[in-house]
Design an enzyme around this catalytic site. Structure first.
Site, PDB file in Angstrom:
ATOM      1  N   GLU A 130       0.801  -1.239   0.000  1.00  0.00           N
ATOM      2  CA  GLU A 130       0.000   0.000   0.000  1.00  0.00           C
ATOM      3  C   GLU A 130       0.828   1.282   0.000  1.00  0.00           C
ATOM      4  OE1 GLU A 130      -3.959   0.190   2.150  1.00  0.00           O
ATOM      5  OE2 GLU A 130      -3.125  -1.598   3.080  1.00  0.00           O
ATOM      6  N   THR A 139       0.371   2.389  -8.141  1.00  0.00           N
ATOM      7  CA  THR A 139      -0.230   3.680  -8.519  1.00  0.00           C
ATOM      8  C   THR A 139       0.782   4.492  -9.332  1.00  0.00           C
ATOM      9  OG1 THR A 139      -1.390   3.573  -6.421  1.00  0.00           O
ATOM     10  CG2 THR A 139      -1.482   5.669  -7.595  1.00  0.00           C
ATOM     11  N   ARG A 184      -7.905   0.161  -5.516  1.00  0.00           N
ATOM     12  CA  ARG A 184      -6.873  -0.591  -4.784  1.00  0.00           C
ATOM     13  C   ARG A 184      -6.966  -2.097  -5.039  1.00  0.00           C
ATOM     14  NH1 ARG A 184      -2.233  -2.298  -2.790  1.00  0.00           N
ATOM     15  NH2 ARG A 184      -2.464  -3.564  -0.921  1.00  0.00           N
ATOM     16  N   ASP A 214       7.243  -3.926 -11.076  1.00  0.00           N
ATOM     17  CA  ASP A 214       6.411  -3.699  -9.886  1.00  0.00           C
ATOM     18  C   ASP A 214       6.246  -5.036  -9.150  1.00  0.00           C
ATOM     19  OD1 ASP A 214       4.597  -2.614  -8.080  1.00  0.00           O
ATOM     20  OD2 ASP A 214       2.868  -2.803  -9.417  1.00  0.00           O
TER      21      ASP A 214
HETATM   22  N1  GTP Z   1      -4.398   9.693  -1.221  1.00  0.00           N
HETATM   23  C1  GTP Z   1      -3.414   8.998  -1.777  1.00  0.00           C
HETATM   24  N2  GTP Z   1      -3.591   7.701  -2.047  1.00  0.00           N
HETATM   25  C2  GTP Z   1      -2.562   7.030  -2.627  1.00  0.00           C
HETATM   26  C3  GTP Z   1      -1.330   7.643  -2.956  1.00  0.00           C
HETATM   27  N3  GTP Z   1      -0.534   6.700  -3.523  1.00  0.00           N
HETATM   28  C4  GTP Z   1      -1.258   5.572  -3.551  1.00  0.00           C
HETATM   29  N4  GTP Z   1      -2.474   5.768  -3.017  1.00  0.00           N
HETATM   30  C5  GTP Z   1      -3.547   4.798  -2.811  1.00  0.00           C
HETATM   31  O1  GTP Z   1      -3.065   3.824  -1.904  1.00  0.00           O
HETATM   32  C6  GTP Z   1      -3.554   2.542  -2.217  1.00  0.00           C
HETATM   33  C7  GTP Z   1      -2.390   1.576  -2.345  1.00  0.00           C
HETATM   34  O2  GTP Z   1      -1.621   1.906  -3.482  1.00  0.00           O
HETATM   35  P1  GTP Z   1      -0.944   0.794  -4.397  1.00  0.00           P
HETATM   36  O3  GTP Z   1      -0.316   1.524  -5.522  1.00  0.00           O
HETATM   37  O4  GTP Z   1      -1.896  -0.288  -4.684  1.00  0.00           O
HETATM   38  O5  GTP Z   1       0.175   0.261  -3.392  1.00  0.00           O
HETATM   39  P2  GTP Z   1       1.288  -0.847  -3.682  1.00  0.00           P
HETATM   40  O6  GTP Z   1       2.564  -0.315  -3.120  1.00  0.00           O
HETATM   41  O7  GTP Z   1       1.293  -1.226  -5.107  1.00  0.00           O
HETATM   42  O8  GTP Z   1       0.762  -2.043  -2.775  1.00  0.00           O
HETATM   43  P3  GTP Z   1       1.108  -3.622  -2.936  1.00  0.00           P
HETATM   44  O9  GTP Z   1       0.778  -4.023  -4.337  1.00  0.00           O
HETATM   45  O10 GTP Z   1       0.260  -4.305  -1.910  1.00  0.00           O
HETATM   46  O11 GTP Z   1       2.563  -3.751  -2.624  1.00  0.00           O
HETATM   47  C8  GTP Z   1      -4.359   2.698  -3.514  1.00  0.00           C
HETATM   48  O12 GTP Z   1      -5.722   2.778  -3.197  1.00  0.00           O
HETATM   49  C9  GTP Z   1      -3.890   4.038  -4.080  1.00  0.00           C
HETATM   50  O13 GTP Z   1      -4.894   4.699  -4.793  1.00  0.00           O
HETATM   51  C10 GTP Z   1      -1.170   9.021  -2.651  1.00  0.00           C
HETATM   52  O14 GTP Z   1      -0.126   9.639  -2.867  1.00  0.00           O
HETATM   53  N5  GTP Z   1      -2.241   9.641  -2.049  1.00  0.00           N
HETATM   54 MG    MG Z   2       0.950  -2.983  -6.042  1.00  0.00          MG
END
Ligand code: GTP
Ligand code: MG
Length: 384
Positions: free
Chosen positions: A71, A76, A209, A231
């Protein structure tokens, strides 16, 4: 055969003519042999040049690895790379995102209904007990997509629940349980998402997400330079797969969810999320494999940090914090310092950026700077 030779051979006697014919055959064989040799040499030159081109492009290929806890925003960031570099989402992808968003909303509300109960918060409107039970009974058969008509069934209950002060109070205490940060955005946009012909907007896609499982690679060509971005899943169960992509890395972008200083991990519901993030950073940044790899720290979710700093003191969770806990700059400086301290070798400065991965303009700007840092490094390596 030249015209002179042709005229001459016509005038020759038979014996001479036979000799001439065999001479001419020999010459022709010689010519063929020469031609073959020339062709072979040309082919070999072509192969050499293709090989050296490939060697150059392999050396030029910029491999960027996205690392960080679950997360933190890795996927993203990749979505933004697709948007910025013109690899937009097709209809199939849009429908997949729609499905993810429906699930994010329903599952998010289930978490809130359950948390309200466990935290002993009363309903504002007791009618919502029924709505809560209806949403809790939602069952999604594994692998099946949620149709808009099915989702529409839930919209009135979801709307009523999201207006109940009991649910809102539970939402205010979300650091005591596990709730995705995007749930509020989607519930605030419920009317639009509940339309039968709803298709996700760019912003919806960026907030959707879905945890990454496995390794996902994306290729981009940016100003004629090939980039491969890798990724990976950041949750604990996913991290044993990381080492599979450690070869030939040009740069690591290490993502941190900066606003999570008052939250605990989804995986064990105990460890502070920021502490976990610092520990992962420590193992990566001090790994000998990466001694020649530029590691860039992305202190992400700045939009959420700005809000969090106003409401929650970081000092409550990190006693060594010095400064004003409600001043963004002080908290930012503290975060950089915490991550920097994890580096055993601090002879070079730590590259870092404060980012908001859901903001395309912010990522466009940050990536421009990052790209220059990475390419500079890549160029130096090629020159070696
Ligand atoms: N408000 C906000 N939300 C964010 C930001 N960056 C990511 N998110 C949200 O955080 C959540 C997790 O983001 P991901 O990009 O899925 O995280 P990840 O690092 O890929 O997570 P894993 O695949 O589990 O390792 C998503 O719902 C995104 O929309 C940000 O800068 N601001
Ligand atoms: Mg991810």
């Amino acid at each position: 055969m030249s015209g002179v030779v042709r005229t001459l051979s016509r005038c020759l006697l038979p014996a001479e003519a036979t000799r001439e014919r065999s001479d001419s055959k020999e010459r022709s064989r010689d010519r063929d042999a020469h031609q073959q040799e020339r062709d072979a040499r040309r082919r070999s030159r072509e192969i050499d040049s293709r090989l050296s081109q490939e060697r150059r492009s392999i050396r030029r290929l910029v491999r960027i690895l996205l690392l960080g806890a679950g997360e933190s925003g890795k996927s993203t960031f990749l979505k933004q790379m697709r948007i910025i570099h013109g690899k937009e989402f097709n209809q199939k992808a849009l429908l997949e995102f729609r499905d993810t968003i429906f699930e994010n909303i329903i599952k998010g509300m289930r978490v809130l209904v359950d948390a309200r109960e466990k935290l002993g918060i009363p309903w504002q409107n007791t009618e919502n007990e029924k709505h809560g039970m209806f949403v809790m009974a939602f069952e999604n058969k594994a692998g099946l997509t949620v149709e808009p008509s099915t989702f529409q069934h839930y919209v009135p209950a979801l709307r009523a629940l999201w207006q109940d002060s009991g649910i809102l109070e539970a939402y205010g205490r979300r650091n005591e349980f596990q709730l995705g940060e995007s749930v509020k955005y989607f519930l605030d946009n419920l009317d639009r998402i509940g339309e039968l012909n709803y298709l996700p907007s760019r912003q919806d896609i960026l907030l959707a997400r879905k945890a990454t499982k496995g390794i996902v690679e994306h290729d981009f060509v940016i100003k004629k330079i090939p980039f491969k971005m890798v990724d990976v899943g950041g949750q604990r169960s996913q991290r044993q797969k990381w080492f599979q992509c450690f070869d030939g890395i040009t740069s690591i972008l290490f993502m941190v969810s900066s606003s999570e200083y008052d939250q605990v991990l989804m995986e064990d519901r105990r460890t502070n999320r920021l502490v976990e993030s610092m520990n992962i950073f420590e193992t990566i940044v001090n790994n000998k494999l990466f001694s020649n790899v530029s590691i860039i720290l992305f202190l992400n979710k700045m939009d959420l940090l700005v809000q969090k700093v106003k409401e929650v003191s970081i000092k409550k969770h990190f006693a060594d914090f010095q400064g004003d806990p409600h001043k963004l700059e002080d908290v930012q400086a503290y975060l950089v310092q915490c991550f920097n301290k994890k580096r055993r070798n601090r002879s070079k400065p730590l590259f870092h950026h404060f980012t908001t991965a859901i903001d395309t303009e912010n990522i466009r700007f940050v990536f421009l700077a990052v790209k220059n840092t990475i390419l500079q490094k890549n160029l130096e390596d090629i020159m070696l």
